[in-house]
Design an enzyme around this catalytic site. Structure first.
Site, PDB file in Angstrom:
ATOM      1  N   GLY A  28       0.728  -1.164   0.157  1.00  0.00           N
ATOM      2  CA  GLY A  28       0.068  -0.210   0.147  1.00  0.00           C
ATOM      3  C   GLY A  28       0.912   1.060  -0.014  1.00  0.00           C
TER       4      GLY A  28
ATOM      5  N   GLN B 204      -2.026   6.715   2.019  1.00  0.00           N
ATOM      6  CA  GLN B 204      -2.039   7.773   2.880  1.00  0.00           C
ATOM      7  C   GLN B 204      -1.113   7.436   4.008  1.00  0.00           C
ATOM      8  OE1 GLN B 204      -4.865   9.879   4.969  1.00  0.00           O
ATOM      9  NE2 GLN B 204      -6.189   8.155   4.857  1.00  0.00           N
TER      10      GLN B 204
ATOM     11  N   SER C 190       1.406   5.118   4.295  1.00  0.00           N
ATOM     12  CA  SER C 190       2.691   4.861   3.428  1.00  0.00           C
ATOM     13  C   SER C 190       3.368   6.471   3.319  1.00  0.00           C
ATOM     14  CB  SER C 190       2.833   4.246   2.415  1.00  0.00           C
ATOM     15  OG  SER C 190       2.442   2.874   2.846  1.00  0.00           O
TER      16      SER C 190
ATOM     17  N   ARG D  62     -11.968   2.160   5.776  1.00  0.00           N
ATOM     18  CA  ARG D  62     -13.497   2.165   5.815  1.00  0.00           C
ATOM     19  C   ARG D  62     -13.739   3.729   5.514  1.00  0.00           C
ATOM     20  NH1 ARG D  62     -15.304   2.530  12.133  1.00  0.00           N
ATOM     21  NH2 ARG D  62     -13.426   3.387  12.912  1.00  0.00           N
TER      22      ARG D  62
ATOM     23  N   ASN E 120     -11.106  -6.748   1.774  1.00  0.00           N
ATOM     24  CA  ASN E 120      -9.658  -6.850   2.177  1.00  0.00           C
ATOM     25  C   ASN E 120      -8.990  -8.351   2.463  1.00  0.00           C
ATOM     26  OD1 ASN E 120      -9.582  -4.203   1.992  1.00  0.00           O
ATOM     27  ND2 ASN E 120      -9.455  -3.774   3.886  1.00  0.00           N
TER      28      ASN E 120
ATOM     29  N   GLN F 218      -1.046 -12.588   0.177  1.00  0.00           N
ATOM     30  CA  GLN F 218       0.277 -12.192   0.755  1.00  0.00           C
ATOM     31  C   GLN F 218       0.862 -13.122   1.746  1.00  0.00           C
ATOM     32  OE1 GLN F 218      -0.446  -7.988   1.489  1.00  0.00           O
ATOM     33  NE2 GLN F 218      -0.333  -7.352  -0.497  1.00  0.00           N
TER      34      GLN F 218
ATOM     35  N   ASN G 246      -7.044  -3.158   7.731  1.00  0.00           N
ATOM     36  CA  ASN G 246      -8.222  -3.550   8.774  1.00  0.00           C
ATOM     37  C   ASN G 246      -9.035  -4.410   7.897  1.00  0.00           C
ATOM     38  OD1 ASN G 246      -8.215  -2.079  10.984  1.00  0.00           O
ATOM     39  ND2 ASN G 246      -8.455  -0.275  10.038  1.00  0.00           N
TER      40      ASN G 246
ATOM     41  N   ASP H 277      -4.247   1.981  19.351  1.00  0.00           N
ATOM     42  CA  ASP H 277      -5.201   2.166  20.496  1.00  0.00           C
ATOM     43  C   ASP H 277      -4.245   2.439  21.558  1.00  0.00           C
ATOM     44  OD1 ASP H 277      -7.504   1.233  18.794  1.00  0.00           O
ATOM     45  OD2 ASP H 277      -5.911  -0.323  18.394  1.00  0.00           O
TER      46      ASP H 277
ATOM     47  N   HIS I  56      -8.848  -4.611  17.184  1.00  0.00           N
ATOM     48  CA  HIS I  56      -8.930  -3.305  17.008  1.00  0.00           C
ATOM     49  C   HIS I  56     -10.100  -2.789  16.295  1.00  0.00           C
ATOM     50  CE1 HIS I  56      -7.146   0.552  15.243  1.00  0.00           C
ATOM     51  NE2 HIS I  56      -7.881   0.246  14.088  1.00  0.00           N
TER      52      HIS I  56
HETATM   53  P1  NAD Z   1      -5.423   4.297   1.156  1.00  0.00           P
HETATM   54  O1  NAD Z   1      -6.475   3.776   0.591  1.00  0.00           O
HETATM   55  O2  NAD Z   1      -4.657   5.660   1.453  1.00  0.00           O
HETATM   56  O3  NAD Z   1      -4.150   3.265   0.816  1.00  0.00           O
HETATM   57  C1  NAD Z   1      -4.233   1.822   0.594  1.00  0.00           C
HETATM   58  C2  NAD Z   1      -3.225   1.416  -0.505  1.00  0.00           C
HETATM   59  O4  NAD Z   1      -3.199   0.161  -0.674  1.00  0.00           O
HETATM   60  C3  NAD Z   1      -3.915   2.094  -1.963  1.00  0.00           C
HETATM   61  O5  NAD Z   1      -2.761   2.841  -2.409  1.00  0.00           O
HETATM   62  C4  NAD Z   1      -3.953   0.735  -2.591  1.00  0.00           C
HETATM   63  O6  NAD Z   1      -3.800   0.938  -3.981  1.00  0.00           O
HETATM   64  C5  NAD Z   1      -3.066  -0.084  -1.837  1.00  0.00           C
HETATM   65  N1  NAD Z   1      -3.499  -1.599  -1.870  1.00  0.00           N
HETATM   66  C6  NAD Z   1      -4.552  -2.012  -2.219  1.00  0.00           C
HETATM   67  N2  NAD Z   1      -4.619  -3.442  -2.507  1.00  0.00           N
HETATM   68  C7  NAD Z   1      -3.410  -3.714  -2.415  1.00  0.00           C
HETATM   69  C8  NAD Z   1      -2.598  -4.824  -2.583  1.00  0.00           C
HETATM   70  N3  NAD Z   1      -3.102  -6.204  -2.849  1.00  0.00           N
HETATM   71  N4  NAD Z   1      -1.264  -4.752  -2.567  1.00  0.00           N
HETATM   72  C9  NAD Z   1      -0.570  -3.779  -2.209  1.00  0.00           C
HETATM   73  N5  NAD Z   1      -1.027  -2.718  -2.131  1.00  0.00           N
HETATM   74  C10 NAD Z   1      -2.593  -2.618  -2.106  1.00  0.00           C
HETATM   75  O7  NAD Z   1      -5.417   3.518   2.725  1.00  0.00           O
HETATM   76  P2  NAD Z   1      -4.603   4.027   4.155  1.00  0.00           P
HETATM   77  O8  NAD Z   1      -5.280   5.199   4.831  1.00  0.00           O
HETATM   78  O9  NAD Z   1      -3.218   4.118   3.846  1.00  0.00           O
HETATM   79  O10 NAD Z   1      -5.116   2.728   4.945  1.00  0.00           O
HETATM   80  C11 NAD Z   1      -4.546   1.728   4.687  1.00  0.00           C
HETATM   81  C12 NAD Z   1      -5.228   0.331   5.625  1.00  0.00           C
HETATM   82  O11 NAD Z   1      -4.783   0.766   7.024  1.00  0.00           O
HETATM   83  C13 NAD Z   1      -6.663   0.363   5.729  1.00  0.00           C
HETATM   84  O12 NAD Z   1      -7.414  -0.626   5.857  1.00  0.00           O
HETATM   85  C14 NAD Z   1      -6.979   1.209   7.001  1.00  0.00           C
HETATM   86  O13 NAD Z   1      -8.350   0.911   7.607  1.00  0.00           O
HETATM   87  C15 NAD Z   1      -6.081   0.516   7.919  1.00  0.00           C
HETATM   88  N6  NAD Z   1      -5.579   1.344   9.178  1.00  0.00           N
HETATM   89  C16 NAD Z   1      -5.424   0.566  10.157  1.00  0.00           C
HETATM   90  C17 NAD Z   1      -4.982   1.285  11.253  1.00  0.00           C
HETATM   91  C18 NAD Z   1      -4.607   0.406  12.669  1.00  0.00           C
HETATM   92  O14 NAD Z   1      -4.569   0.928  13.816  1.00  0.00           O
HETATM   93  N7  NAD Z   1      -4.426  -0.765  12.496  1.00  0.00           N
HETATM   94  C19 NAD Z   1      -4.895   2.447  11.456  1.00  0.00           C
HETATM   95  C20 NAD Z   1      -5.186   3.380  10.427  1.00  0.00           C
HETATM   96  C21 NAD Z   1      -5.513   2.586   9.155  1.00  0.00           C
HETATM   97  C1  LMR Z   2      -8.221   3.723  13.198  1.00  0.00           C
HETATM   98  O1  LMR Z   2      -8.230   3.415  14.021  1.00  0.00           O
HETATM   99  O2  LMR Z   2      -7.790   5.052  13.084  1.00  0.00           O
HETATM  100  C2  LMR Z   2      -8.135   3.001  11.898  1.00  0.00           C
HETATM  101  O3  LMR Z   2      -8.273   1.718  12.163  1.00  0.00           O
HETATM  102  C3  LMR Z   2      -9.018   3.562  10.987  1.00  0.00           C
HETATM  103  C4  LMR Z   2     -10.156   3.439  11.094  1.00  0.00           C
HETATM  104  O4  LMR Z   2     -11.054   2.877  10.336  1.00  0.00           O
HETATM  105  O5  LMR Z   2     -10.802   3.729  12.286  1.00  0.00           O
END
Ligand code: NAD
Ligand code: LMR
Length: 326
Positions: A11, A15, A17, A92, A105, A112, A131, A159, A187
């Site tokens: 990814g 955002q 990254s 989301r 997802n 992977q 997520n 968190d 989470h």
């Molecule tokens: P984003 O949409 O800005 O970026 C996601 C990127 O992943 C996109 O560029 C997309 O092209 C790429 N992608 C999709 N499928 C792929 C694949 N098979 N291989 C490689 N790349 C792929 O999203 P973001 O804001 O960077 O968030 C990414 C994920 O992280 C989301 O699922 C979000 O909910 C999650 N997140 C988790 C937490 C946490 O605390 N665990 C916190 C924030 C966000």
């Molecule tokens: C967060 O906790 O901020 C991330 O998991 C993004 C979300 O969908 O809440």
């Protein structure tokens, strides 16, 4: 000069990254003496956009960044990788729960997991951020049967940091004064941020805050913080998520400090009665050699037990939804 560490990030044009990559490349993860090779994975249609990110990385002229490889081939990205950040997944939108993302997802993590199984270092540390992070970590690990389950974790450090911040604000102290916060479970909104073992400048947190604040303010605020950010920004958290990923991976690679711990979703070993194999967030200590262990001797009150079991139940339900991928 040390041998470079190979770090893969999926990814990579997204955002999170956009913050994460630059912090890794600057040395925030492994320090200023450790050269790095970055392997960036994206879907084919986004490789052009990723090129722009790579140009910016190169324009920083980071002394530690030896090479950047962009690809849409997961085996190329993960080949011999020592550390892997699985970020790439849909975020989301307003009104959704994180588990609503499972359908779109989950397949990413099955694919992977297989690629990691085939080509990653046998000591790889894979941190799943995409997520719903716990269940995606389970899917990844289940599809990598030749790797030890201890190679995988889901990210709940965001968190954990949110909980630290809430308590620090309430007590009028700085975040560094707070120790031994725990986030149990998923989470998601069922997560249980627990103050029973937390200290503030060495004093029990429970002696400093009242019960009503804990149940009516602290717990729901931490549980719903991701949604509050999504509502305010129109986009889910990104910089704070990248920061949490760095903090969690650094602790996992280099060890936790003193008596403190981190919260990490790891494969349950049955501690606290949580079903073995579920990726559940526990308090985890890590030795300097990177070996992580669940802190398993804490006294648990009835108040906590109910909440710990409720979030375990949700993880079981999520697992049921994606059982065909395990
Ligand atoms: P984003 O949409 O800005 O970026 C996601 C990127 O992943 C996109 O560029 C997309 O092209 C790429 N992608 C999709 N499928 C792929 C694949 N098979 N291989 C490689 N790349 C792929 O999203 P973001 O804001 O960077 O968030 C990414 C994920 O992280 C989301 O699922 C979000 O909910 C999650 N997140 C988790 C937490 C946490 O605390 N665990 C916190 C924030 C966000
Ligand atoms: C967060 O906790 O901020 C991330 O998991 C993004 C979300 O969908 O809440």
């Amino acid at each position: 000069m040390k041998t470079p560490i190979v770090i893969a990030v999926t990814g990579a044009a997204g955002q999170i990254s956009y913050s994460l990559l630059f912090r890794i490349a600057s040395g925030e993860l492994f320090g200023l003496e450790q050269p790095i090779i970055l392997r960036l994975l994206e879907v084919t249609s986004v490789l052009d956009k990723l090129l722009g990110v790579v140009m910016e990385l190169n324009d920083c002229a980071y002394p530690l960044l030896q090479k950047v490889i962009s690809t849409d081939d997961s085996k190329l990205a993960f080949n011999g990788a020592d550390y892997v950040f699985l970020v790439g997944a849909k975020p989301r939108k307003t009104g959704m729960k994180r588990k609503d993302l499972l359908e779109s997802n989950a397949v990413i993590f099955a694919e992977q997991g297989k690629a990691l199984n085939a080509v990653a270092s046998r000591h790889v540390k894979v941190l799943v951020t995409g997520n719903p992070a716990n269940t995606n970590a389970l899917i990844t690990q289940s599809n990598a049967p030749d790797l030890n389950s201890s190679c995988f974790a889901g990210m709940t450090m965001l968190d954990h940091n949110r909980a630290i911040n809430q308590l620090a604000e309430k007590c009028g102290v700085r975040s560094k004064d707070i120790k031994n916060i725990i986030v149990w479970g998923n989470h998601s909104e069922t997560q249980y941020p627990d103050l029973h073992h937390a200290t503030v400048k060495g004093q029990k947190a429970f002696a400093l805050v009242d019960d009503a604040w804990i149940t009516e303010d602290f717990i729901p605020t931490v549980q719903h913080r991701g949604g509050a950010i999504l509502e305010a920004r129109g986009l889910s958290s990104a910089a704070s998520a990248a920061h949490a990923a760095i903090v969690q991976m650094r602790a996992w690679a280099l060890g936790t400090k003193g008596d403190d711990w981190v919260s990490m979703a790891v494969a349950s070993d049955g501690s606290y009665g949580i079903e073995k194999g579920l990726f559940y967030s526990f308090p985890v200590r890590v030795a300097v050699d990177g070996e992580a262990s669940i802190v398993n001797d804490l006294k648990i009150e009835e108040f906590s037990l109910e909440r710990m079991q409720a979030t375990e139940q949700e993880l079981k339900e999520e697992r049921m939804t994606i059982r065909h991928l395990l």
